[in-house]
Every structure is written in structure tokens, then in C-alpha cells.
Design an enzyme around this catalytic site. Sequence first.
Site, PDB file in Angstrom:
ATOM      1  N   PRO A 123     -32.662   5.580  16.363  1.00 20.72           N
ATOM      2  CA  PRO A 123     -33.544   5.952  17.476  1.00 20.72           C
ATOM      3  C   PRO A 123     -32.940   7.113  18.267  1.00 20.72           C
ATOM      4  O   PRO A 123     -31.717   7.209  18.416  1.00 20.72           O
ATOM      5  CB  PRO A 123     -33.609   4.684  18.337  1.00 20.72           C
ATOM      6  CG  PRO A 123     -33.049   3.589  17.504  1.00 20.72           C
ATOM      7  CD  PRO A 123     -32.117   4.218  16.529  1.00 20.72           C
ATOM      8  N   LYS A 124     -33.801   7.971  18.751  1.00 23.63           N
ATOM      9  CA  LYS A 124     -33.356   9.046  19.640  1.00 23.63           C
ATOM     10  C   LYS A 124     -33.464   8.523  21.075  1.00 23.63           C
ATOM     11  O   LYS A 124     -34.527   8.548  21.689  1.00 23.63           O
ATOM     12  CB  LYS A 124     -34.207  10.298  19.448  1.00 23.63           C
ATOM     13  CG  LYS A 124     -33.717  11.490  20.251  1.00 23.63           C
ATOM     14  CD  LYS A 124     -34.558  12.720  19.956  1.00 23.63           C
ATOM     15  CE  LYS A 124     -34.058  13.899  20.776  1.00 23.63           C
ATOM     16  NZ  LYS A 124     -34.211  13.680  22.225  1.00 23.63           N
ATOM     17  N   VAL A 125     -32.367   8.023  21.575  1.00 24.53           N
ATOM     18  CA  VAL A 125     -32.347   7.394  22.891  1.00 24.53           C
ATOM     19  C   VAL A 125     -32.676   8.442  23.951  1.00 24.53           C
ATOM     20  O   VAL A 125     -32.133   9.552  23.946  1.00 24.53           O
ATOM     21  CB  VAL A 125     -30.972   6.757  23.164  1.00 24.53           C
ATOM     22  CG1 VAL A 125     -30.966   6.072  24.527  1.00 24.53           C
ATOM     23  CG2 VAL A 125     -30.628   5.760  22.060  1.00 24.53           C
TER      24      VAL A 125
END
Length: 556
Positions: A123-125
Site C-alpha cells: 500500500p502507498k501509505v
Amino acid sequence: MQRWIALSLYCLTCPILAAPCPDWSASRADAELASLQHQLKDWDLAYHRQGRSPVSDELYDQARERLQDWQQCFPPRVPDPRADLGPPGPQPHPIAHTGLHKLRDEQAVQQWLHSRSELWIQPKVDGVAVTLHYRDGRLLRAISRGDGQRGQDWTAQARLIAAIPQQLPRSDELILQGELYWRLPGHVQAQAGSGTARSQVAGAMSRSQLDAATAAQIGLFVWDWANGPSGMTERLQGLRALGFADSAELTLAIADLAQARHWRQHWYRHPLPFASDGVVLRQGSRPPASSWAAEPPQWAAAWKYPLSQALAEVRAVHFQIGRSGRITPVVQLQPVRLEQRRIRRVSLGSLQRWQALDIRPGDQVAISLAGLTIPRLDGVVWRGAERPALASPDPAAYHALSCWQPSPGCASQFSARLAWLGGKQGLQLAGVGPGTWAKLQQAGKLPDLLAWLALEEAELARTPGFAATSARTLQQSFAGARRRPFAQWLRALGLPASGAAPLGNDWDALAARDAQAWDGFAGIGRGRAEQLVAFFQHPDVQALRQRLQAAGVAGF
């Protein structure tokens, strides 16, 4: 953290948008760029110095990209006020923070994946990037991303955040890169979006003192062990051993686009403990960290989620007048895409809302989808430098009994009357829709609401837009309208709702009822009774009755 620098690195290699450059003079371009630059400066100051964000992170990112697009079209002659925010920070990074290429669609993702092997996804936080530098097992320094080479010293704040280990079970030097995020247990990105989650963390880290409650709200996701093993599997095993289990659990091996698409959708629609704005695709192996630079690398790229809000430029504002005289402003937009839908226009619902928002061509507005289907204008993000005057219709001139002919100022309401008359609420004329009426109007064949009853097949065939077959079909549909029941004709003409009142089959009997008589039927109050009387007494309606009587329609 320097918000604008992080974004510029992220978008350094973004392709120019397909939208054409604005058709502006040099002076107009200077004014528009200056207006946007100053708006961004105001947001940046609020973000960095006051710990708040007047707009969502998603809209901010799009505004920054919009400025970059305009600067491609019009090389800036106005100084960029971002310099007023000061340098990116005094503390050098031991290893540069790279940015990320942004892959705009599945085709770009497929091309990126095709030329690489040993692929991973995470995931791209949606938080703020940080370097954590450990020596002899102890946290030596925490550094904001800044410009990727230098950042702010966040060590004092990091000492107070429980999610950041102060001690690690290793004696060598460790350099971790990751994201500080605002804790959002059970957060579903597709439902809640990111809001200002990133800004809350950035604001907290910019304060000279971090209180315990705020510190407890900040989590950490380590997305790379910069000076760790060369292979991803070994790095993840090492991170797990160091206590960063979520790094291993949320960094997954993939083989192709289908798997990348699956995890992107999964993380978008299922709970995570943080906001995220896409996924990061990585090669397992990458060059030694000593060769990294503060620019997007070849071994990692971002594939962002669909926008929940799109930034759109207002091209025009039109005022539609419905059959009942209601005025509805409709905003024409430079097309934007949300959830695979291309949105070109959005209704404001009422004249009062348009007046309150004061939307003009050139303004930039936020667009979202209500229920994932209906375009909705959420508000004005910033206003254009030039704001042309707009003349809106006078509400007093339009009502349920206005515009029975296409006289000046009546085109919109008259067209709405035709659409109602021939549609499912009215006569249900087969093969007749707004396009049919528009062709007849353009040819001058509809001087009033019922002129179509007299149109013969030969005349229709000579009308632009109708061939012989379609003219025959249309004339048959028009002829069939004469046999429609009396009550159906009344609804088609726009009879106000008549509750439980019997309509019978005699116009004169209905026209003879006064307000008291109508009010005596269930479902009709005094106000509706007066509307019914006004309908039957209106000269234009009486003229239509005479036309229908002459045409042999029953009841008239």
C-alpha cells in the site's frame, strides 16, 4: 516535511495532461499562475506553520499538478512564492529519499511490469515520509523527507512516538525509510478517502512540542531498509525480526498485472489501519543505496487509487429552466474522470446555491460522485483571476404557466414542456425524444406546443434530420397521440397534481370547478386547488384546449 517538495519529486516525471493549454494572453496567464501560486502558498503556510490543511491532501496534490501543467504551457515570469517557506531543512539524509513515478493507467502499469522481474506490491501509505537512522542499535536521528537530500530534524518528536522504536536489536548502522501516518483503525479508503490524514501528521511533526495524545495517534510503516540486504525477501525477513511485522505482511510478491490489480482493489475496498492513496510497485532488487538520488528511480513506481474528488475547471455556467419554471444552474467543466466516468457537467440544484457559491468561468471546483454515480459539486477550491459577469434568469419571470411558445427567453422551458409531453409521464410517444423535438424546433416546425399534430409525412420528410422511413414512423406516432385518453392528455399538458379528484372526460366540467370545489377532494389543499383553477383559466392553456378540440381528441 516540505509538502511542496515531496509532491514535486513525486510528479517530476508525470506526463503532461491531455487537456490542451489554456487559450490565455500573456497577461492573463501571469495573473492565473500568480493566483494559483499564492493560493498554494496560503495552504502551505497553514500546513507547515499552523498544523492545519484548508483543503484535502488529494485536492492539494491536483492543484500542485495543475500549476506544473500551466508552467509547461506558460514558462513562469512570476516568482514562485514557495521560497518564502524557507529551505527544505538543515539535516542531510544519510541516503537520499527517492520520489516515485506515477503510472496513470493500467496500460502504463502493464508496460512497467513487463520489463521487470521479481515484483512486489505494498500500500502507498498517505502520510509523511521519514528517515530513521540507527547506530549501535539506538535511534540516532529522525529526518523529514524535505527535498530528498536534506530535511528537518524530527528526532525530538520521534523520541515521543511509541511507534518509532528507540532501540533495535542490532549493533550495526541501520537506515530505514518509511511513512508516519495518522492511525485510522478499520479505515476503508474507498468509503472515507484520505481527508486530511497526511496533514494532521505533518502539522503534529512541525510543532515544537508534541503532546502525548497526539504522539499516540501517529503510526509508522517502514517501506524500505535502505542499506539492508539486496533482495526483498531478505529485507522483509530482517524487518520482521526487528519488529516491523506490518512491513512484511503488507509487502507481497506478485507475478502480473492481474495480481497487482487484485491487491490494489483489495486495499482500496478493505480495512487498513491508515489512509492510503494507491499502491507502490517495486522490484525486489535495486542498486546500492549509495547510488540513490532524490528523483524517481527505475525500480519503484506508484499506481494511485481512483480520485474521490477531482479538481475541475469551470468552462461555462448555463441556466436550465424546467417545465414548472424551476431554474437549475448547470456548470460545464473541463472534463475530468472519476470512477471510470468522464464528467463534463454538474448540476448545482438551485439558483440560490449558485448565487451563494458565485461560480464563474475560470473557477476551479471540487467534484465527487454521490452514491458513486451522480456528479456532485462540493465547493470552489480557488477562483480564477478573471471573473466574467454572468446574467442569470429572473425567477419572477418563470413559473408553471409560463413559456407555452418558444418566445425569447423561453427556449429552455418550452423544450422541457415538449420533453414532458412526449415522454413517459405524458403521451409516451414511441420513437420521440429530446433529439426529435430539437430537430423540429431547429427547422421552425414548432411555433407552439401542439404544432406537431398538424405535421404531415411529406413535410416531415423534407425536414433536415428525417429520412422517408423515420418521417413515416414519426407521423404515425403523432397521429396515434390523438387517441390517447383524456386524463393522459391532461397530465401531458402539465395539469397540477389532482389528488383523488375524478377527472372524468369533460374539459368544461373541470374548468367550471372553483377552488372550493377542488379543495373538497382528498389530497388537494387550498394552494393546489388555486393552481388547478389557474391552469384551466390560463389563456395559453385554453388555446391548447381549442387546438385539441379541433383535432378531435376526446374530452376537449
